[in-house]
Design a protein around this motif. Structure first.
Motif, PDB file in Angstrom:
ATOM      1  N   ILE A  80      -6.297  -2.879  -6.302  1.00  0.00           N
ATOM      2  CA  ILE A  80      -6.458  -4.533  -5.526  1.00  0.00           C
ATOM      3  C   ILE A  80      -8.137  -4.955  -5.718  1.00  0.00           C
ATOM      4  CG2 ILE A  80      -4.870  -3.811  -3.843  1.00  0.00           C
ATOM      5  CD1 ILE A  80      -6.080  -2.262  -2.111  1.00  0.00           C
ATOM      6  N   TYR A  81      -9.583  -3.280  -6.010  1.00  0.00           N
ATOM      7  CA  TYR A  81     -10.523  -3.338  -5.808  1.00  0.00           C
ATOM      8  C   TYR A  81     -10.635  -4.225  -6.689  1.00  0.00           C
ATOM      9  CZ  TYR A  81     -11.769  -0.219  -1.908  1.00  0.00           C
ATOM     10  OH  TYR A  81     -12.735   0.277  -0.801  1.00  0.00           O
ATOM     11  N   GLY A  82      -9.994  -4.125  -8.188  1.00  0.00           N
ATOM     12  CA  GLY A  82     -10.767  -5.185  -9.428  1.00  0.00           C
ATOM     13  C   GLY A  82     -10.072  -6.749  -9.605  1.00  0.00           C
ATOM     14  N   SER A  83      -8.944  -6.598  -8.766  1.00  0.00           N
ATOM     15  CA  SER A  83      -8.856  -7.672  -8.487  1.00  0.00           C
ATOM     16  C   SER A  83      -9.622  -8.859  -7.776  1.00  0.00           C
ATOM     17  CB  SER A  83      -7.098  -7.978  -7.508  1.00  0.00           C
ATOM     18  OG  SER A  83      -6.560  -7.592  -8.579  1.00  0.00           O
ATOM     19  N   ALA A  84     -10.093  -7.963  -6.333  1.00  0.00           N
ATOM     20  CA  ALA A  84     -11.078  -8.723  -5.744  1.00  0.00           C
ATOM     21  C   ALA A  84     -12.061  -9.178  -6.196  1.00  0.00           C
ATOM     22  CB  ALA A  84     -11.274  -7.823  -4.176  1.00  0.00           C
ATOM     23  N   ARG A  85     -12.678  -7.847  -7.359  1.00  0.00           N
ATOM     24  CA  ARG A  85     -13.498  -8.315  -7.378  1.00  0.00           C
ATOM     25  C   ARG A  85     -13.504  -9.614  -8.710  1.00  0.00           C
ATOM     26  NH1 ARG A  85     -19.176  -8.046  -7.551  1.00  0.00           N
ATOM     27  NH2 ARG A  85     -20.268  -7.545  -9.304  1.00  0.00           N
ATOM     28  N   MET A  86     -12.534  -9.597  -9.005  1.00  0.00           N
ATOM     29  CA  MET A  86     -12.941 -11.460  -9.897  1.00  0.00           C
ATOM     30  C   MET A  86     -12.910 -12.241  -9.193  1.00  0.00           C
ATOM     31  SD  MET A  86      -9.501 -11.043 -12.592  1.00  0.00           S
ATOM     32  CE  MET A  86      -8.132 -10.428 -11.450  1.00  0.00           C
ATOM     33  N   VAL A  87     -12.983 -12.754  -8.009  1.00  0.00           N
ATOM     34  CA  VAL A  87     -12.784 -13.761  -7.203  1.00  0.00           C
ATOM     35  C   VAL A  87     -14.195 -13.719  -6.483  1.00  0.00           C
ATOM     36  CG1 VAL A  87     -10.207 -14.467  -7.451  1.00  0.00           C
ATOM     37  CG2 VAL A  87     -11.165 -13.173  -5.605  1.00  0.00           C
ATOM     38  N   MET A  93     -20.866 -18.006  -1.298  1.00  0.00           N
ATOM     39  CA  MET A  93     -20.068 -17.441  -1.115  1.00  0.00           C
ATOM     40  C   MET A  93     -18.987 -17.470   0.085  1.00  0.00           C
ATOM     41  SD  MET A  93     -19.848 -13.338  -3.036  1.00  0.00           S
ATOM     42  CE  MET A  93     -20.387 -12.413  -1.819  1.00  0.00           C
ATOM     43  N   GLY A  94     -18.032 -16.991   0.109  1.00  0.00           N
ATOM     44  CA  GLY A  94     -17.136 -16.967   1.620  1.00  0.00           C
ATOM     45  C   GLY A  94     -17.705 -15.354   1.658  1.00  0.00           C
ATOM     46  N   LYS A  95     -16.826 -15.288   3.107  1.00  0.00           N
ATOM     47  CA  LYS A  95     -16.748 -13.953   3.505  1.00  0.00           C
ATOM     48  C   LYS A  95     -15.474 -13.099   3.035  1.00  0.00           C
ATOM     49  CE  LYS A  95     -18.400 -15.057   8.187  1.00  0.00           C
ATOM     50  NZ  LYS A  95     -18.184 -14.748   9.837  1.00  0.00           N
ATOM     51  N   TYR A  96     -14.533 -13.429   2.898  1.00  0.00           N
ATOM     52  CA  TYR A  96     -13.242 -13.016   2.121  1.00  0.00           C
ATOM     53  C   TYR A  96     -12.449 -13.268   1.370  1.00  0.00           C
ATOM     54  CZ  TYR A  96     -13.529 -12.558   8.146  1.00  0.00           C
ATOM     55  OH  TYR A  96     -13.847 -12.392   8.530  1.00  0.00           O
ATOM     56  N   CYS A  97     -11.709 -12.046   0.566  1.00  0.00           N
ATOM     57  CA  CYS A  97     -11.154 -12.162  -0.740  1.00  0.00           C
ATOM     58  C   CYS A  97      -9.967 -11.574  -0.542  1.00  0.00           C
ATOM     59  CB  CYS A  97     -11.614 -11.961  -2.271  1.00  0.00           C
ATOM     60  SG  CYS A  97     -12.209 -10.434  -2.265  1.00  0.00           S
ATOM     61  N   PHE A  98      -9.166 -11.861  -1.079  1.00  0.00           N
ATOM     62  CA  PHE A  98      -7.295 -10.956  -1.121  1.00  0.00           C
ATOM     63  C   PHE A  98      -7.754 -10.304  -2.620  1.00  0.00           C
ATOM     64  CE2 PHE A  98      -6.986 -14.369   2.475  1.00  0.00           C
ATOM     65  CZ  PHE A  98      -5.901 -13.174   2.925  1.00  0.00           C
ATOM     66  N   GLY A  99      -6.608  -9.116  -2.420  1.00  0.00           N
ATOM     67  CA  GLY A  99      -6.658  -8.396  -4.098  1.00  0.00           C
ATOM     68  C   GLY A  99      -5.016  -7.882  -4.513  1.00  0.00           C
ATOM     69  N   ILE A 100      -5.182  -8.387  -4.697  1.00  0.00           N
ATOM     70  CA  ILE A 100      -3.142  -8.409  -5.297  1.00  0.00           C
ATOM     71  C   ILE A 100      -2.416  -7.983  -6.619  1.00  0.00           C
ATOM     72  CG2 ILE A 100      -1.288  -9.459  -5.777  1.00  0.00           C
ATOM     73  CD1 ILE A 100      -2.364 -10.147  -2.568  1.00  0.00           C
ATOM     74  N   ASP A 101      -2.077  -6.380  -6.689  1.00  0.00           N
ATOM     75  CA  ASP A 101      -1.639  -5.428  -8.034  1.00  0.00           C
ATOM     76  C   ASP A 101      -0.615  -6.101  -8.147  1.00  0.00           C
ATOM     77  OD1 ASP A 101      -1.926  -4.278 -10.225  1.00  0.00           O
ATOM     78  OD2 ASP A 101      -2.032  -2.313  -8.233  1.00  0.00           O
ATOM     79  N   VAL A 102       0.417  -6.183  -8.640  1.00  0.00           N
ATOM     80  CA  VAL A 102       1.802  -6.200  -9.188  1.00  0.00           C
ATOM     81  C   VAL A 102       2.506  -5.028  -9.754  1.00  0.00           C
ATOM     82  CG1 VAL A 102       3.618  -8.054  -9.744  1.00  0.00           C
ATOM     83  CG2 VAL A 102       1.604  -8.836  -8.596  1.00  0.00           C
ATOM     84  N   GLY A 103       3.059  -4.530  -9.424  1.00  0.00           N
ATOM     85  CA  GLY A 103       3.599  -3.242  -9.990  1.00  0.00           C
ATOM     86  C   GLY A 103       4.787  -3.268 -10.454  1.00  0.00           C
ATOM     87  N   THR A 118       7.795  -1.871  -8.833  1.00  0.00           N
ATOM     88  CA  THR A 118       8.447  -1.740  -7.914  1.00  0.00           C
ATOM     89  C   THR A 118       7.642  -2.191  -6.444  1.00  0.00           C
ATOM     90  OG1 THR A 118       7.525  -0.044  -7.019  1.00  0.00           O
ATOM     91  CG2 THR A 118       9.908   0.406  -8.441  1.00  0.00           C
ATOM     92  N   SER A 119       6.476  -2.027  -6.255  1.00  0.00           N
ATOM     93  CA  SER A 119       5.743  -2.846  -5.334  1.00  0.00           C
ATOM     94  C   SER A 119       4.596  -3.618  -5.337  1.00  0.00           C
ATOM     95  CB  SER A 119       5.774  -1.900  -4.364  1.00  0.00           C
ATOM     96  OG  SER A 119       3.885  -1.180  -4.602  1.00  0.00           O
ATOM     97  N   VAL A 120       4.178  -4.700  -4.399  1.00  0.00           N
ATOM     98  CA  VAL A 120       3.216  -5.199  -5.317  1.00  0.00           C
ATOM     99  C   VAL A 120       2.379  -4.981  -3.989  1.00  0.00           C
ATOM    100  CG1 VAL A 120       1.889  -8.028  -4.456  1.00  0.00           C
ATOM    101  CG2 VAL A 120       4.244  -7.398  -5.425  1.00  0.00           C
ATOM    102  N   LYS A 121       0.883  -4.421  -4.262  1.00  0.00           N
ATOM    103  CA  LYS A 121       0.158  -3.971  -2.982  1.00  0.00           C
ATOM    104  C   LYS A 121      -1.270  -4.937  -3.032  1.00  0.00           C
ATOM    105  CE  LYS A 121      -0.146   0.503  -5.898  1.00  0.00           C
ATOM    106  NZ  LYS A 121       1.428   0.281  -6.508  1.00  0.00           N
ATOM    107  N   CYS A 122      -1.181  -4.692  -1.967  1.00  0.00           N
ATOM    108  CA  CYS A 122      -2.495  -6.220  -1.447  1.00  0.00           C
ATOM    109  C   CYS A 122      -3.254  -5.758  -0.130  1.00  0.00           C
ATOM    110  CB  CYS A 122      -1.613  -6.805  -0.244  1.00  0.00           C
ATOM    111  SG  CYS A 122      -0.219  -7.755  -1.333  1.00  0.00           S
ATOM    112  N   GLY A 123      -4.488  -5.764  -0.718  1.00  0.00           N
ATOM    113  CA  GLY A 123      -5.459  -5.711  -0.006  1.00  0.00           C
ATOM    114  C   GLY A 123      -6.108  -7.590   0.167  1.00  0.00           C
ATOM    115  N   LEU A 124      -7.015  -7.809   1.967  1.00  0.00           N
ATOM    116  CA  LEU A 124      -8.169  -8.466   2.244  1.00  0.00           C
ATOM    117  C   LEU A 124      -9.613  -7.430   2.417  1.00  0.00           C
ATOM    118  CD1 LEU A 124      -9.070 -11.208   4.219  1.00  0.00           C
ATOM    119  CD2 LEU A 124      -8.210  -9.677   5.493  1.00  0.00           C
ATOM    120  N   PHE A 125     -10.614  -7.909   1.820  1.00  0.00           N
ATOM    121  CA  PHE A 125     -11.776  -7.787   1.572  1.00  0.00           C
ATOM    122  C   PHE A 125     -12.611  -8.716   1.815  1.00  0.00           C
ATOM    123  CE2 PHE A 125      -8.689  -5.554  -1.803  1.00  0.00           C
ATOM    124  CZ  PHE A 125      -9.824  -4.303  -2.140  1.00  0.00           C
TER     125      PHE A 125
END
Length: 311
Positions: free
Chosen positions: A303-310, A1-11, A13-20
């Motif tokens: 963004i938390y759930g998106s990160a969890r998927m990967v 497993m790597g150290k990082y992942c990204f979680g993206i939530d497309v709305g 009006t805006s796209v929320k992005c998270g580095l986890f």
């Protein structure tokens, strides 16, 4: 497993992005606008650019990144393809294929409500639970079902579409989906206002609700909390529809917890009490004591759930 992942939530009006970090710690979050012109063709390239920019800015090694998870407002199949995302002006879109080609990173996609449910089950209100039902009460009613820590998306990507369960079979008005009598027509923010107008038309009873030129769900919920009798009738009907629908879903899923999120959930515990009263009346004996709880992650659930998927 790597150290990082990204979680993206497309709305819309805006796209929320998270580095986890892959242990679930959110390192940084930011937003970019959702550019929907030309059938939303810029949305995925914009997301890829912001991810690659962040990797460069933080001098990360791609080999340390597990991938990108993305939640989108529409049904997503198990190949990471969106058949149609109306609010983004997308028709068919091979989301994970395109995002992986653009970023050079593995990617996974899910429906936004399902992904929010996964976030709440991972690091939110139901942290540690393997089986969770989440309902988001906003402009519409979204839902997500987590079984054995996995999103149930189904064969058409429509798993957990709680808002389109038929709860009123003699309804004459159409839901946005084309059917009649969907839960969304009663328990969403717009649905609560609709129910309130019907209740007001059916009685002469005095209420503070009659004083608003443009009634909102917040007006109804505030009046309910202040003890307004007409608002109580409205919320009893809303609670009955939502509580009985959740009792049916609980029979199928038998969750450890039912999580209520979305803008309407800001009404807090009085809303939960209203739902719970009716849920317990209809729930199967083994599921009667299932806790109904308020979501904790708010707008970050996606963004938390998106990160969890990967991970």
């Amino acid at each position: 497993m790597g150290k990082y992942c990204f979680g993206i939530d497309v709305g819309g009006t805006s796209v929320k992005c998270g580095l986890f970090q892959t242990d679930g710690i959110l390192i940084e979050k930011w937003e970019i606008p959702t550019r929907k012109e030309n059938n939303g063709e810029a949305i995925l390239p914009d997301i890829a650019k912001t991810i690659l920019d962040k990797i460069e800015e933080r001098k990360l090694d791609k080999a340390e990144i597990d991938g990108v998870g993305i939640g989108v407002p529409g049904p997503v199949n198990d190949k990471g393809e969106v058949l149609c995302a109306v609010n983004l002006f997308w028709g068919f879109k091979a989301v994970t294929k395109e995002l992986t080609e653009l970023t050079g990173l593995p990617s996974m996609a899910g429906n936004d409500a399902n992904v929010a449910a996964l976030g709440e089950a991972w690091k939110g209100a139901a942290a540690g639970a393997k089986n969770v039902i989440m309902v988001t009460l906003g402009t519409g009613v979204g839902g997500g079902i987590i079984l054995d820590s996995r999103i149930i998306s189904g064969s058409h990507g429509a798993g957990g579409e709680i808002g389109h369960a038929a709860v009123q079979h003699d309804e004459t008005e159409k839901c946005n989906c084309g059917n009649r009598g969907c839960l969304e027509q009663y328990a969403s923010a717009t649905g609560i206002v609709r129910v309130a107008k019907r209740v007001m038309e059916a009685t002469d009873e005095e209420s503070v609700l009659r004083g608003f030129s443009r009634l909102s769900a917040k007006n109804v919920l505030d009046a309910y909390k202040e003890g307004d009798k007409l608002a109580a009738k409205v919320m009893d009907e809303v609670g009955e529809k939502l509580g009985s629908a959740l009792a049916v879903f609980a029979c199928v899923v038998d969750p450890e917890a039912i999580v209520i999120g979305g803008g309407v959930s800001r009404a807090g515990q009085p809303l939960i009490d209203c739902i719970e009263t009716h849920y317990k009346k209809y729930a199967f004996s083994a599921c009667k004591e299932t806790p109904i709880i308020l979501a904790k992650l708010g707008n970050d659930a996606g963004i938390y759930g998106s990160a969890r998927m990967v991970i």
